[in-house]
Write a protein that holds these residues in place. Structure first.
Motif, PDB file in Angstrom:
ATOM      1  N   GLU B 251      43.667  46.381  38.277  1.00 16.48           N
ATOM      2  CA  GLU B 251      44.295  45.813  37.097  1.00 16.48           C
ATOM      3  C   GLU B 251      44.314  44.304  37.117  1.00 16.48           C
ATOM      4  N   LEU B 252      43.592  43.715  38.048  1.00 17.75           N
ATOM      5  CA  LEU B 252      43.563  42.259  38.143  1.00 17.75           C
ATOM      6  C   LEU B 252      42.947  41.653  36.898  1.00 17.75           C
ATOM      7  N   THR B 253      43.629  40.698  36.295  1.00 21.55           N
ATOM      8  CA  THR B 253      43.082  40.060  35.107  1.00 21.55           C
ATOM      9  C   THR B 253      42.959  38.557  35.267  1.00 21.55           C
ATOM     10  N   GLU B 254      43.713  37.963  36.182  1.00 16.25           N
ATOM     11  CA  GLU B 254      43.606  36.521  36.336  1.00 16.25           C
ATOM     12  C   GLU B 254      43.903  36.124  37.775  1.00 16.25           C
ATOM     13  N   VAL B 255      43.385  34.934  38.133  1.00 19.97           N
ATOM     14  CA  VAL B 255      43.653  34.396  39.461  1.00 19.97           C
ATOM     15  C   VAL B 255      44.178  32.970  39.319  1.00 19.97           C
ATOM     16  N   ILE B 256      44.789  32.481  40.405  1.00 18.02           N
ATOM     17  CA  ILE B 256      45.266  31.103  40.431  1.00 18.02           C
ATOM     18  C   ILE B 256      44.081  30.205  40.746  1.00 18.02           C
ATOM     19  N   THR B 257      43.934  29.134  40.011  1.00 18.23           N
ATOM     20  CA  THR B 257      42.784  28.264  40.237  1.00 18.23           C
ATOM     21  C   THR B 257      43.151  26.896  40.801  1.00 18.23           C
ATOM     22  N   ALA B 258      44.343  26.391  40.496  1.00 17.57           N
ATOM     23  CA  ALA B 258      44.758  25.086  41.024  1.00 17.57           C
ATOM     24  C   ALA B 258      46.277  25.001  41.000  1.00 17.57           C
ATOM     25  N   THR B 259      46.818  24.197  41.927  1.00 20.49           N
ATOM     26  CA  THR B 259      48.277  24.028  41.992  1.00 20.49           C
ATOM     27  C   THR B 259      48.599  22.586  42.326  1.00 20.49           C
ATOM     28  N   GLU B 260      49.722  22.105  41.831  1.00 25.23           N
ATOM     29  CA  GLU B 260      50.145  20.752  42.196  1.00 25.23           C
ATOM     30  C   GLU B 260      51.653  20.604  42.063  1.00 25.23           C
ATOM     31  N   PHE B 261      52.213  19.845  42.992  1.00 18.96           N
ATOM     32  CA  PHE B 261      53.617  19.493  42.908  1.00 18.96           C
ATOM     33  C   PHE B 261      53.797  18.366  41.893  1.00 18.96           C
ATOM     34  N   HIS B 262      54.970  18.340  41.274  1.00 18.15           N
ATOM     35  CA  HIS B 262      55.287  17.241  40.382  1.00 18.15           C
ATOM     36  C   HIS B 262      55.405  15.956  41.207  1.00 18.15           C
ATOM     37  N   PRO B 263      54.964  14.818  40.677  1.00 20.31           N
ATOM     38  CA  PRO B 263      54.950  13.588  41.483  1.00 20.31           C
ATOM     39  C   PRO B 263      56.322  13.065  41.881  1.00 20.31           C
TER      40      PRO B 263
END
Lengths: 308, 474
Positions: B251-263
Motif C-alpha cells: 500500500e506504499l504510495t509515497e516516500v520521504i525525499t528531503a528533510t530540514e530543520f527550521h533555521p
C-alpha cells in the motif's frame, strides 16, 4: 484523462521499459532504490490504465459493428407490413398527447439507445440513457417525443426495408412503439425485451445505433462497457499500489447493479421485472464476458508485479 | 542633522552613521543575482579529463557557516575541503581563492551480509556544524551511516623527547646521560580529519538527508520512510520521530525525499514527499510527529496530466530561507517558494526548464527524469539558484522578477571572464547564440550548487568538476 499528446511512445512500450527498469534495479549496486521503483510503478499504472481504456474502446467498437451487422441481417427477414402498422399506431398515440404529458415522461418509447453521440441530453431520462447505455446489459429507452419527431435520415435505412420514425440521435427498435410499452435491448445477448404492464416479451433484436456514432461518445467513458455516469470514472482509478491488480471484474458488476438501480428509481416499477429476471443471469455474465475478452488479449504482462 | 551638546549625543549620531554604512555594505555583498550582478569565473577544481571516473563524481557541495570552508563529497566516499585564502592586502578587490585544505576518506563500501546487499560509499550529504573552537566539525552520510568528523590543524609538534629520537626510534635508555623537557616547535601546517562519532544501524532504507538543529546539539537523519533524531554526543541511540511506512508495503504510495530543520526554531522541521507535498512538524506536539502541523500542497493542474505526472511532481530538495519565513522546494521542472503561513499554494513558482515537458518520454527512457536537483538561497534570501542540463544553472531574482541561465564550462573558464547568459530555444525558430532543446547534453547535469552565506560566491558542481564563480567587483 491522461494527455498522451506529448508522449511519443505508446503505452505498451512504456510498460515494457518500466518493467525493464524494475528488473534492472534488482541488480544495481547499493540495493533496490525504493523511491525510484515507486515512481516507475506509477508510470506502469498510468500506462496500463491508458492501455486498458483503449482496449475497451476498441472491443466495444468491435461489438457495435458486429451487432449492427447481425441485426441488419435479421431485419431483412422481417415482414415490412407488420412494422408499418405498429409504427402508424405508435405515431398516432404519441403525437396525440401533449408534450408535457406525464405519460411522455414515462419510458414508454421503444427506441433502444446506445450512447447518444452527437446530441446533448435534454432531460434527466435522456441523460441517464446516454450514460447508462454503456453498461454491458443496460436497458435504455428514449422519449416518445423523439420517436415522433421528423427525422432527417434513418440510420439503418440501408439495413431496413422500411423507414420508420427514428430519433436523430439513436435507434428505434423494430418492435411496436406503444406508449405503454418499454422495450429493452440487451447489448450483449442481442435480445430485445418488451415490458408491457409488467409483462415481459422477448422480441427480436433491435437495431442499434450506427457504429460510427457510438465511439465518439464512448471516448467519454474510460472503461467502455463498464463506466456509467461520468462521475464514476475518476473514482474508478485503481488504487495507487506498488503492485498491479488484475482486471476489475467484481467492480464492474457493482457498476452495472448501481446503474440499474438508478434507472429503476427514475423509471419506476417498469424495470423491476427486468432487473429481477435478468440481473442474476445477464449482468454477472456480461461482467465476465467483457473482462474475459479483454484479459485474454492482454497477456502475461498484466500480471501483478511485487517489487518489495 | 542636529549638533548635540554633550558627548553622549555626538556618540549616538556617529553610531547610527556607522550602522547604516555597514548595512548597505552587507546588502551589496550578497545582493541580487539577476541582471545587476555580473558573474565571473573564478576557479575550477577537478580533472580536465573527459573520461570521468565514477568515484570522482561529485555528490554533494556545502559551504560552512562562515563561508571560509567549502566541502565536497563524491561517489568514492571521499570528502575534499577547500579553504578560502585570506584576502590579499595588496589586492583588496580580489577575494581569496579556494585551495585544498583537507582530503579524507569518509566512507568505505560495505556489505550487508544479512540482506546480501552492497552499501554504497557515495556521500549523500555533508552538513557543517557551527564552529565552537579551533577545530571544525562536519557530518557526512552515505546510505546507511552518518559520521561526525573533526577537522583540526596542527602547526606545532613536540620535540626533545628523552627516550625517542626525532624520527621516532627508541633510544637505548643506557645512553641517556641528561634529561630535558620536550618543547613545542612550529611545523608545517597539517590538517587532520578524525572520525569522532559514528551513527550507524538506525536506517533500514537509504538515507537521503541530514540536518543540524539550531540548538547545535541534535540533528535529524531521514531515509525513504523514517526520520530519526540524534544527539551529537550519543551514537547508540536515536529517536524515531516520523514513520510513514504502511503496515502493508503493497500500500506504499509515497516516500520521504528531503528533510530540514527550521533555521531558528529548534522544534520545527519539514519533510517533503514524492507526491509533491511538504509537511511541517512540531516536535513539541508529540513524540512521534506522524501527524503534521501544516501540510503544503498545490493542487495538480489537470490539463498537464501525463504518464509522468507523479515523477515530475516528486520533490527532490527542500530548503528553508535564512530568515526562516519561507521555504523553497525543487521538483523536476520548477522551483517553488512557500510562505510558511500559507499552505494552499506557493507564493512564487519559477520554471527551470519548461521546454523539457514535451521530452518527458525520452527523459524517462534514459533515466534523466529521476535526477534529483538541489536548490539554494543566497545570503539575504533575495535570489535562488538551481541546476539544469547541459551544465546550465539558473538563478531567479525574487525581488526584480528576473532570471538568468549561466553555463559552467571549460570554454568560459578564463580568469575573471564574465559569464554570458545562455538561452534555450524551445520553439522552431532558433536565434543566434541560442541552443535548441535537442542539442542539450543530458549527461552534463548540475545537481548540486551552493551559495556563500554572505558573499556573492557560488560553487557549482558539474559531473566531476567544481566551479567557483563570483560577482564582478568594480
Amino acid at each position: 484523462m491522461i494527455n498522451t499528446m506529448e508522449c511519443a511512445m505508446d503505452a505498451q512500450s512504456l510498460i515494457s521499459i518500466s518493467l525493464r527498469k524494475i528488473h534492472n534495479s534488482r541488480t544495481q549496486r547499493g540495493g533496490i532504490k525504493l523511491h525510484k521503483n515507486l515512481l516507475v510503478s506509477y508510470v506502469l499504472r498510468n500506462a496500463k490504465q491508458f492501455y486498458m481504456n483503449e482496449k475497451y474502446a476498441e472491443i466495444y467498437r468491435m461489438q457495435q459493428y458486429e451487432e449492427v451487422m447481425t441485426v441488419c441481417n435479421e431485419i431483412q427477414e422481417l415482414n415490412p407490413l407488420d412494422l408499418a402498422e405498429d409504427i402508424a399506431e405508435a405515431s398516432g398515440d404519441c403525437c396525440s398527447q401533449g408534450a408535457g404529458s406525464p405519460l411522455l415522461m414515462e419510458p414508454a418509447s421503444v427506441c433502444c439507445a446506445l450512447p447518444a453521440s452527437n446530441h446533448s441530453a435534454h432531460t434527466p431520462q435522456q441523460q441517464l440513457q446516454a450514460t447508462a447505455a454503456c453498461s454491458a446489459a443496460a436497458a435504455l429507452a428514449l422519449q416518445n417525443e423523439e420517436v415522433c419527431k421528423e427525422t432527417n435520415s434513418v440510420f439503418f435505412r440501408s439495413c431496413c426495408a422500411e423507414a420508420y420514425p427514428v430519433t436523430d440521435c439513436d435507434f428505434s427498435s423494430l418492435s411496436a412503439v406503444h406508449c405503454n410499452k418499454t422495450t429493452v435491448l440487451d447489448l450483449d445477448t442481442h435480445v430485445v425485451t418488451t415490458v408491457e404492464s409488467g409483462y415481459l416479451h422477448q422480441d427480436c433484436c433491435a437495431v442499434p445505433c450506427q457504429g460510427a456514432q457510438a465511439p465518439a461518445k464512448k471516448r467519454k467513458f474510460d472503461f467502455g462497457c463498464y463506466a456509467t455516469e461520468s462521475e464514476e470514472v475518476p473514482d474508478f482509478t485503481p488504487c495507487k499500489r506498488a503492485r498491479f491488480e488484475d482486471f476489475y471484474c467484481p467492480h464492474s458488476e457493482q457498476l452495472d447493479t448501481s446503474n440499474i438501480s438508478n434507472l429503476i428509481s427514475i423509471f419506476g416499477s417498469g424495470f423491476t421485472g427486468l432487473v429481477s429476471r435478468q440481473a442474476d443471469s445477464e449482468f454477472s455474465l456480461n461482467g465476465q464476458f467483457c473482462s474475459k475478452q479483454t484479459l485474454a488479449s492482454l497477456g502475461a504482462w498484466t500480471r501483478a508485479i511485487v517489487a518489495f | 542633522m542636529l549638533l548635540v551638546e554633550d558627548g553622549l549625543g555626538i556618540c549616538v549620531v556617529h553610531l547610527s552613521l556607522s550602522l547604516s554604512l555597514s548595512l548597505s555594505l552587507s546588502l551589496s555583498g550578497a545582493g541580487g543575482g539577476g541582471n545587476d550582478v555580473q558573474w565571473c569565473f573564478s576557479q575550477v577544481k577537478g580533472a580536465i579529463d573527459d573520461d570521468v571516473a565514477e568515484a570522482d563524481i561529485i555528490s554533494t557541495v556545502e559551504f560552512n557557516h562562515s563561508g571560509e570552508l567549502l566541502a565536497t563529497g563524491d561517489k568514492g566516499g571521499r570528502v575534499v575541503i577547500f579553504q578560502q585564502e585570506p584576502e590579499n592586502k595588496s589586492q583588496p578587490q580580489c577575494r581569496g581563492e579556494y585551495n585544498v585544505y583537507s582530503t579524507f576518506q569518509s566512507h568505505e563500501p560495505e556489505f550487508d551480509y544479512l540482506k546480501s546487499l552492497e552499501i554504497e560509499e557515495k556521500i549523500n550529504k555533508i552538513r557543517w556544524l557551527p564552529q565552537k573552537n579551533a577545530a571544525q566539525f562536519l557530518l557526512s552520510t552515505n546510505d546507511k551511516t552518518i559520521k561526525l568528523w573533526k577537522i583540526s590543524e596542527r602547526d606545532k609538534r613536540p620535540e626533545g623527547y628523552n627516550l625517542k629520537e626525532e624520527d621516532g626510534r627508541y633510544r637505548d635508555p643506557t645512553t641517556v646521560t641528561t634529561l630535558r623537557v620536550p618543547v613545542f616547535r612550529p611545523m608545517d601546517l597539517m590538517v587532520e580529519a578524525s572520525p569522532r562519532r559514528v551513527f550507524a544501524n538506525a536506517h533500514t532504507y537509504h538515507i537521503n538527508s541530514i540536518s543540524v538543529n539550531s540548538d547545535y546539539e541534535t540533528y535529524l537523519s531521514a531515509d525513504d520512510l523514517r526520520v530519526n533524531l540524534w544527539h551529537l554526543e550519543i551514537t547508540d541511540r536515536s529517536f524515531n520521530i516520523v514513520d510513514i511506512k504502511p503496515a502493508n508495503m503493497e500500500e506504499l504510495t509515497e516516500v520521504i525525499t528531503a528533510t530540514e530543520f527550521h533555521p531558528n526554531q529548534c522544534n520545527t522541521f519539514v519533510y517533503s514527499s514524492s507526491k509533491g507535498t511538504i509537511r511541517l512538524c512540531d516536535m513539541r506536539e508529540s513524540a512521534l510527529c506522524d501527524k503534521h502541523s501544516k501540510l503544503f500542497e498545490e493542487p495538480e493542474d489537470p490539463s498537464n496530466r501525463s504518464f509522468f505526472s507523479e515523477i515530475i511532481s516528486s520533490i527532490s530538495d527542500v530548503k528553508f530561507s535564512h530568515n526562516g519565513r519561507y521555504m523553497m522546494t525543487r521538483d523536476y521542472l520548477s522551483v517553488k517558494i512557500w510562505d510558511l503561513n500559507m499552505e494552499s499554494r506557493p507564493v512564487e513558482t519559477y520554471q527551470v526548464h519548461e521546454y523539457l515537458r514535451s521530452k518527458l518520454c525520452s527523459l524517462y527512457e534514459n533515466d534523466c527524469i529521476f535526477d534529483k536537483f538541489e536548490c539554494c538561497w543566497n545570503g539575504n534570501d533575495s535570489v535562488v539558484m538551481t541546476g539544469s542540463y547541459n551544465n546550465f544553472f539558473r538563478m531567479f531574482d525574487r525581488g526584480q522578477k528576473k532570471d538568468v541561465t549561466l553555463e559552467a564550462s571549460r570554454e568560459s573558464s578564463k580568469p575573471r571572464a564574465v559569464l554570458k547568459p545562455r538561452k534555450v530555444s524551445a520553439g522552431g525558430k532558433r536565434k543566434k547564440d541560442e541552443i535548441s532543446v535537442d542539442s542539450l547534453d543530458f549527461n552534463k547535469k548540475i545537481l548540486h550548487t551552493a551559495w556563500h552565506p554572505q558573499e556573492n560566491i557560488i560553487a557549482v558542481a558539474t559531473t566531476n568538476n567544481l566551479y567557483i564563480f563570483q560577482d564582478k567587483l568594480n
